[in-house]
Design a protein around this motif. Structure first.
Motif, mmCIF file in Angstrom:
data_model
loop_
_atom_site.group_PDB
_atom_site.id
_atom_site.type_symbol
_atom_site.label_atom_id
_atom_site.label_comp_id
_atom_site.label_asym_id
_atom_site.label_seq_id
_atom_site.Cartn_x
_atom_site.Cartn_y
_atom_site.Cartn_z
ATOM 1 N N GLN A 168 -1.848 -1.288 -7.471
ATOM 2 C CA GLN A 168 -0.936 -0.727 -8.467
ATOM 3 C C GLN A 168 -1.670 -0.149 -9.676
ATOM 4 N N GLU B 277 5.411 0.868 0.047
ATOM 5 C CA GLU B 277 4.380 -0.176 0.055
ATOM 6 C C GLU B 277 3.969 -0.429 1.504
ATOM 7 N N LYS C 98 -0.410 -4.261 1.227
ATOM 8 C CA LYS C 98 -0.089 -4.233 -0.214
ATOM 9 C C LYS C 98 -0.605 -2.981 -0.918
ATOM 10 N N TYR D 168 -0.201 1.404 -1.373
ATOM 11 C CA TYR D 168 0.942 2.268 -1.653
ATOM 12 C C TYR D 168 0.704 3.672 -1.125
#
Length: 86
Positions: A15, A36, A40, A42
């Protein structure tokens, strides 16, 4: 004001890298999909917001610059390019 001919998908390991990239290009891109992944990460699909881009260089060149920058930011935040000193 987006153009389907200027669509791209980029991947981020975390993130932090994604947030930095979004802040950097917040007025120049329109995110159409934010998914997602199992690890984990993106996957982000986006268009260029032509209203906030220059006509030179070409939109395709600007798109590729943003994609390449996403990879650079992601490598920095994921630690791939970090050198360990023992």
């Amino acid at each position: 004001m987006s153009d389907k001919g200027t669509q791209a998908t980029v991947y981020f390991h975390n993130q932090a890298g994604l947030n930095e990239w979004q802040r950097k290009y917040y007025s120049k891109i329109i995110i159409t999909e934010h998914m997602e992944t199992a690890d984990k990460g993106y996957l982000i699909t986006f268009f260029l917001n032509r209203k906030h881009l220059s006509v030179k260089p070409s939109y395709t060149d600007q798109l590729m610059d943003i994609v390449l920058d996403a990879k650079t930011i992601d490598y920095y935040h994921s630690g791939i390019n970090t050198v360990r000193l023992f």
